[in-house]
Scaffold this motif. Structure first.
Motif, PDB file in Angstrom:
ATOM      1  N   GLU A 166      31.428  -8.746 -36.136  1.00 14.66           N
ATOM      2  CA  GLU A 166      30.770  -8.590 -37.432  1.00 14.66           C
ATOM      3  C   GLU A 166      30.021  -9.866 -37.822  1.00 14.66           C
ATOM      4  OE1 GLU A 166      29.372  -6.941 -40.741  1.00 14.66           O
ATOM      5  OE2 GLU A 166      30.727  -5.799 -39.455  1.00 14.66           O
ATOM      6  N   TYR A 211      26.746 -10.267 -35.668  1.00 17.58           N
ATOM      7  CA  TYR A 211      26.052  -8.997 -35.411  1.00 17.58           C
ATOM      8  C   TYR A 211      24.577  -9.041 -35.796  1.00 17.58           C
ATOM      9  CZ  TYR A 211      24.738  -4.088 -36.166  1.00 17.58           C
ATOM     10  OH  TYR A 211      24.093  -2.887 -36.157  1.00 17.58           O
ATOM     11  N   GLU A 212      24.265  -9.443 -37.028  1.00 16.61           N
ATOM     12  CA  GLU A 212      22.873  -9.413 -37.507  1.00 16.61           C
ATOM     13  C   GLU A 212      21.976 -10.309 -36.666  1.00 16.61           C
ATOM     14  OE1 GLU A 212      21.581  -7.442 -39.571  1.00 16.61           O
ATOM     15  OE2 GLU A 212      23.396  -6.526 -40.403  1.00 16.61           O
ATOM     16  N   VAL A 234      21.366  -8.636 -33.271  1.00 22.07           N
ATOM     17  CA  VAL A 234      20.488  -7.465 -33.460  1.00 22.07           C
ATOM     18  C   VAL A 234      19.030  -7.907 -33.569  1.00 22.07           C
ATOM     19  CG1 VAL A 234      19.776  -5.706 -35.146  1.00 22.07           C
ATOM     20  CG2 VAL A 234      22.161  -5.846 -34.411  1.00 22.07           C
ATOM     21  N   LEU A 286      33.899  -4.337 -35.249  1.00 24.47           N
ATOM     22  CA  LEU A 286      32.636  -3.691 -35.626  1.00 24.47           C
ATOM     23  C   LEU A 286      32.902  -2.260 -36.075  1.00 24.47           C
ATOM     24  CD1 LEU A 286      29.821  -4.516 -33.036  1.00 24.47           C
ATOM     25  CD2 LEU A 286      30.005  -5.318 -35.381  1.00 24.47           C
ATOM     26  N   GLN A 302      29.323   2.682 -36.522  1.00 23.57           N
ATOM     27  CA  GLN A 302      27.878   2.782 -36.740  1.00 23.57           C
ATOM     28  C   GLN A 302      27.157   1.568 -36.157  1.00 23.57           C
ATOM     29  OE1 GLN A 302      26.764   3.003 -40.871  1.00 23.57           O
ATOM     30  NE2 GLN A 302      24.644   3.552 -40.439  1.00 23.57           N
ATOM     31  N   LYS A 303      27.712   0.392 -36.408  1.00 25.07           N
ATOM     32  CA  LYS A 303      27.079  -0.829 -35.891  1.00 25.07           C
ATOM     33  C   LYS A 303      27.216  -0.929 -34.381  1.00 25.07           C
ATOM     34  CE  LYS A 303      27.305  -3.667 -40.057  1.00 25.07           C
ATOM     35  NZ  LYS A 303      27.845  -4.887 -40.699  1.00 25.07           N
ATOM     36  N   TYR A 362      24.662   1.367 -32.798  1.00 26.83           N
ATOM     37  CA  TYR A 362      23.293   0.872 -32.999  1.00 26.83           C
ATOM     38  C   TYR A 362      22.978  -0.259 -32.014  1.00 26.83           C
ATOM     39  CZ  TYR A 362      19.113  -1.005 -35.251  1.00 26.83           C
ATOM     40  OH  TYR A 362      17.831  -1.449 -35.495  1.00 26.83           O
ATOM     41  N   ILE A 363      23.905  -1.219 -31.899  1.00 28.86           N
ATOM     42  CA  ILE A 363      23.597  -2.393 -31.063  1.00 28.86           C
ATOM     43  C   ILE A 363      23.679  -2.057 -29.569  1.00 28.86           C
ATOM     44  CG2 ILE A 363      25.949  -3.377 -30.959  1.00 28.86           C
ATOM     45  CD1 ILE A 363      24.568  -6.148 -31.320  1.00 28.86           C
TER      46      ILE A 363
END
Length: 516
Positions: free
Chosen positions: A172, A175-176, A179, A202, A205-206, A209-210
């Motif tokens: 977490e 993560y951003e 991404v 995580l 959903q995340k 996505y990744i």
């Protein structure tokens, strides 16, 4: 043993200012030699400049730091923060360096050969683990893009394309950043190529996505471990939506499967998952610990076309049919690492287990039998089963109710296994209070006679010493073996667990208040 060439390289890089000033006069084929010498001496500035001016087509950390004719010691297990940060910033500056474009030959950087281990020998005593390497590379890629957009760079700089092979570790907290780096991969001269992916902490959903942002056609290792609530139907969705043609290793989180609450639909989902894994022709390592798989091992593993070399099915509630399938399957003859922890092997399937060991004995290198209810009366059976395993390098059997005397008997035998290097043994049963029950709960784990344990440990090490087996490391890690990933992110993991407990408590309180 160091060659004269390596000693000369050490002398050259030991004076950082002199080395940096004279790199331009160094023959290109000497760069790998100077890199390893600089890494050994932790000369960060020299490492940075070597990478910034790298004259070769590829930069492979595993090969550069591994055993060479000039210096046999393998340095790939040194995750020195100074050295690794210098490597990565040097790579960024390689792109930004305004030297003539025709000199830039670098096409592939491979960072996957770096090994994270418990004991580090670097002088700075600061390590850069897999999570931190993921964080830094993603950060440098983003910064590089911003700089290229704002600055007046040589137009040819935008034509630079370097594939950076890396094992990503995403939680977490980073993560951003990861991404953003993956989203802008096409525009960045440094192309992150994910060949290994681990995710902890995580949301589903995340995670979905990744994982779709990575190029799944390159992925060789996928680890979905702590606090990713992936269940069987989600795994089916993953396999249906993404193709993993090169996947060699798959680790699934605890409780992915639970056959105790299976419906007819669940049985079909399990069949589909087995068939999807069967399409992964490279898959040779599988970990599915702490799932309930009673009676379903054959359904999952029989579709596989390639024999497994590593199998972790610890605490999976296997029955006799599961063990019989394993012992008679083609996988048995190829297993190099096997974890059957958490199963009452002597009581449930002693002969079938012995058969499994005999089939994999010619290749087995690592065996884990923690919390398997192996008692003093079972030691001779265990010795008989292990005797053919002459290639065994690692044996872990903590959590079993064995006495000091039984451990001494077992250690005397273990000295005869020529390739054995690592043994993890339990605290002897007679070091605990009378009446202790197994498996021992966490609250009672440390409540043993420490002085008596130390005496027994000394006697066991004396057995190794008298047999000239000082090469065997024997230890008792009460709370499990070292896990580099958990060690690096334990603060985040702890915070996540506290948050989850708090949310559960709040839900319980709300439900209780409604009932009142």
């Amino acid at each position: 043993m160091k060659s004269l060439r390596f000693i000369s390289a050490e002398a050259f890089v030991s004076n950082a200012e002199f080395a940096r000033k004279n790199l331009g006069a160094v023959s290109h084929d000497l760069f790998p030699l100077l890199f390893k010498a600089s890494y050994l001496l932790e000369q960060g500035e020299v490492i940075h400049d070597l990478v910034e001016n790298w004259p070769l087509l590829d930069f492979n950390m595993g090969k550069l730091l591994g055993a060479t004719l000039d210096y046999q010691e393998d340095l790939s297990h040194r995750t020195c923060s100074v050295c690794l940060e210098s490597c990565l910033t040097g790579l960024r500056d390689y792109v930004l360096n305004q030297s003539s474009p025709y000199m830039k030959k670098l096409k592939v950087v491979d960072l996957t050969g770096i090994k994270d281990v418990e004991v580090q020998f670097c002088k700075c005593k600061k390590t850069m683990g897999r999570w931190a390497r993921t964080q830094l590379l993603s950060k440098l890629c983003s910064e590089l893009l911003v700089y290229l957009q704002q600055a007046q760079c040589n137009p040819s700089t935008s034509k630079i394309s370097i594939s950076v092979l890396i094992d990503l570790f995403v939680t977490e907290r980073n993560y951003e950043l990861v991404v953003q780096a993956l989203l802008k991969k096409c525009s960045c001269p440094l192309k992150i190529c994910c060949v290994g992916f681990r995710s902890d902490n995580l949301t589903l959903q995340k995670f979905f996505y990744i994982i779709k942002l990575t190029d799944s056609s390159l992925l060789r290792k996928l680890e979905i471990v702590h606090n990713v609530h992936l269940e069987m139907e989600h795994l089916e969705m993953l396999f249906n939506s993404i193709h993993f043609p090169l996947l060699m290793s798959l680790t699934l989180p605890a409780r992915t499967f639970n056959v105790r609450r299976f419906t007819a639909t669940d049985e079909q989902i399990l069949t589909n998952i087995g068939e999807k894994m069967g399409e992964m022709r490279q898959l040779t390592e599988l970990s599915m610990s702490f799932s309930v798989l009673t009676g379903r091992i054959q359904k999952l593993l029989s579709p596989l076309k390639t024999p497994l070399k590593m199998l972790d099915i610890s605490n999976c509630s296997l029955n006799h049919a599961d063990m019989a399938y394993l012992a008679n399957s083609f996988h048995a003859y190829h297993l190099e690492a096997l974890d059957l922890s958490g199963h009452d092997i002597p009581e449930l399937y002693p002969s079938t287990f012995s058969k499994l060991l005999s089939h994999c004995s010619s290749v087995l290198r690592s065996l884990t039998l923690e919390d398997c209810n192996i008692q003093d009366t079972h030691v001779n059976m265990l010795i008989l089963g292990l005797s053919p395993c002459q290639k065994l390098q690692e044996f872990k059997f903590i959590g079993n109710p064995l006495s000091s005397q039984a451990l001494k008997h077992l250690f005397t035998f273990l000295c005869e296994l020529p390739m054995l290097k690592n043994v993890e043994f339990p605290v002897p049963r007679d070091c605990y209070p009378i009446g202790i029950t197994y498996p021992i709960d966490d609250a009672s784990l440390c409540r043993f006679d420490h002085q008596k344990y130390e005496r027994v440990a000394e006697e066991l090490n004396l057995i190794l010493l008298q047999a000239n087996r000082e090469d065997i490391k024997a230890s008792t890690p009460l709370f499990g073996s070292y896990d580099a990933a958990v060690q690096e992110t334990n603060n985040e993991l702890g915070a996540y667990l506290i948050k989850s407990f708090k949310e559960t408590l709040e839900k319980f309180t709300t439900s209780f208040n409604k009932m009142s």
